[in-house]
Design a protein around this motif. Structure first.
Motif, PDB file in Angstrom:
ATOM      1  N   VAL A  98      51.299  16.602 -11.464  1.00 49.95           N
ATOM      2  CA  VAL A  98      49.871  16.467 -11.755  1.00 49.95           C
ATOM      3  C   VAL A  98      49.451  15.054 -11.378  1.00 49.95           C
ATOM      4  O   VAL A  98      50.108  14.080 -11.754  1.00 49.95           O
ATOM      5  CB  VAL A  98      49.562  16.689 -13.249  1.00 49.95           C
ATOM      6  N   VAL A  99      48.368  14.939 -10.622  1.00 52.01           N
ATOM      7  CA  VAL A  99      47.848  13.636 -10.203  1.00 52.01           C
ATOM      8  C   VAL A  99      46.401  13.526 -10.684  1.00 52.01           C
ATOM      9  O   VAL A  99      45.521  14.219 -10.173  1.00 52.01           O
ATOM     10  CB  VAL A  99      47.900  13.469  -8.671  1.00 52.01           C
ATOM     11  N   PRO A 100      46.123  12.691 -11.688  1.00 52.37           N
ATOM     12  CA  PRO A 100      44.755  12.574 -12.212  1.00 52.37           C
ATOM     13  C   PRO A 100      43.941  11.540 -11.434  1.00 52.37           C
ATOM     14  O   PRO A 100      44.461  10.498 -11.027  1.00 52.37           O
ATOM     15  CB  PRO A 100      44.989  12.112 -13.647  1.00 52.37           C
ATOM     16  N   VAL A 131      43.841  16.560 -10.537  1.00 53.28           N
ATOM     17  CA  VAL A 131      42.831  16.879 -11.545  1.00 53.28           C
ATOM     18  C   VAL A 131      41.707  15.861 -11.434  1.00 53.28           C
ATOM     19  O   VAL A 131      41.897  14.674 -11.690  1.00 53.28           O
ATOM     20  CB  VAL A 131      43.425  16.859 -12.967  1.00 53.28           C
ATOM     21  N   SER A 132      40.538  16.317 -11.030  1.00 56.94           N
ATOM     22  CA  SER A 132      39.375  15.439 -10.896  1.00 56.94           C
ATOM     23  C   SER A 132      38.110  16.276 -10.898  1.00 56.94           C
ATOM     24  O   SER A 132      38.060  17.344 -10.282  1.00 56.94           O
ATOM     25  CB  SER A 132      39.439  14.631  -9.592  1.00 56.94           C
ATOM     26  N   PRO A 151      38.969  20.788 -11.617  1.00 53.69           N
ATOM     27  CA  PRO A 151      38.196  19.881 -12.473  1.00 53.69           C
ATOM     28  C   PRO A 151      38.885  19.632 -13.801  1.00 53.69           C
ATOM     29  O   PRO A 151      39.744  20.413 -14.230  1.00 53.69           O
ATOM     30  CB  PRO A 151      36.867  20.616 -12.663  1.00 53.69           C
ATOM     31  N   GLU A 152      38.497  18.549 -14.458  1.00 55.99           N
ATOM     32  CA  GLU A 152      39.025  18.233 -15.781  1.00 55.99           C
ATOM     33  C   GLU A 152      38.621  19.321 -16.779  1.00 55.99           C
ATOM     34  O   GLU A 152      37.677  20.084 -16.548  1.00 55.99           O
ATOM     35  CB  GLU A 152      38.470  16.893 -16.264  1.00 55.99           C
ATOM     36  N   GLY A 153      39.336  19.353 -17.878  1.00 52.36           N
ATOM     37  CA  GLY A 153      38.992  20.281 -18.950  1.00 52.36           C
ATOM     38  C   GLY A 153      37.864  19.726 -19.798  1.00 52.36           C
ATOM     39  O   GLY A 153      37.159  18.789 -19.409  1.00 52.36           O
ATOM     40  N   ARG A 154      37.712  20.273 -20.980  1.00 49.14           N
ATOM     41  CA  ARG A 154      36.610  19.855 -21.854  1.00 49.14           C
ATOM     42  C   ARG A 154      36.761  18.411 -22.327  1.00 49.14           C
ATOM     43  O   ARG A 154      35.790  17.682 -22.455  1.00 49.14           O
ATOM     44  CB  ARG A 154      36.545  20.779 -23.068  1.00 49.14           C
ATOM     45  N   SER A 155      37.996  17.989 -22.586  1.00 41.75           N
ATOM     46  CA  SER A 155      38.237  16.615 -23.050  1.00 41.75           C
ATOM     47  C   SER A 155      38.469  15.711 -21.855  1.00 41.75           C
ATOM     48  O   SER A 155      39.168  16.078 -20.906  1.00 41.75           O
ATOM     49  CB  SER A 155      39.456  16.569 -23.979  1.00 41.75           C
TER      50      SER A 155
END
Length: 212
Positions: A6-8, A55-56, A74-78
């Motif tokens: 995972v790469v944020p 994730v972006s 895309p990112e989640g809710r948080s």
């Protein structure tokens, strides 16, 4: 056993704030994207790495990655770095509950696939981490096979990951340890050998911050 990463990536206006001023303001987003693409490209080519998931929620990031053939969700809710990593890890776990998941920082423009592959091989399915060249941060975190990622990124993350039971990977691997936050970091990455996209972009800039 294969490893999924995972790469944020933050939204471009907020990304790599300490690099602002290294290039002209209008070139900052281009630099962040070039560094990201070089990082993900090297990661995807590493032996032992099966999948790289970025994730972006930034549409420009998603567009550039799609053009290069990489996954981006895309990112989640948080919101936040650790939350983005947990979200990505949860998505990866849906397809493989027994494998190893890793968190890789997005700012490794000199990353060599061989360094990453050796780190994954050395971890050997154990929870482990690789500290940055200052030894305080973390550039790579690996879960135990089938275990939670449990990211603890932030100030002093190397110590936090060690306290969580992760094994410190202590071999050299200079390209894996060279994350880029400042102009000095960028110069070190240049000496190691920048990825193609970062090198070409910097050398094409009117006011190149490093010797080309």
């Amino acid at each position: 056993m294969q490893t999924d990463l995972v790469v944020p990536v933050k939204a471009l206006p907020d990304a790599k704030s300490r690099l602002r001023g290294v290039v002209r303001p209008e070139e900052h987003a281009e630099l962040v994207l070039a560094v990201l693409v070089d990082t993900v490209t090297a990661a995807a080519e590493a032996d032992g790495v099966r999948r790289v998931l970025v994730v972006s929620s930034d549409p420009a990031v998603a567009s550039v990655l799609a053009a290069e053939g990489f996954e981006c969700v895309p990112e989640g809710r948080s919101r936040g770095l650790n939350e983005a990593l947990r979200h990505g890890a949860a998505l990866l776990r849906q397809s493989d509950r027994a494998g190893q998941i890793g968190a890789l920082q997005a700012d490794l423009p000199a990353l060599r696939s061989t360094d990453l592959a050796e780190a994954v091989k050395t971890a050997d399915g154990r929870r482990a981490f690789c500290a940055d060249r200052q030894t305080t941060g973390t550039t790579l975190l690996l879960s135990a096979a089938g275990g939670p990622l449990d990211p603890r990124f932030g100030v002093g993350s190397a110590r936090a990951h060690a306290a969580s039971g992760a094994i410190a990977l202590t071999e050299s691997w200079p390209s894996l340890r060279c994350d880029v936050d400042t102009a000095e970091d960028l110069a070190v990455a240049r000496d190691l050998g920048l990825g193609r996209r970062s090198a070409e972009l910097l050398c094409a800039m009117a006011a190149c911050p490093i010797d080309c």
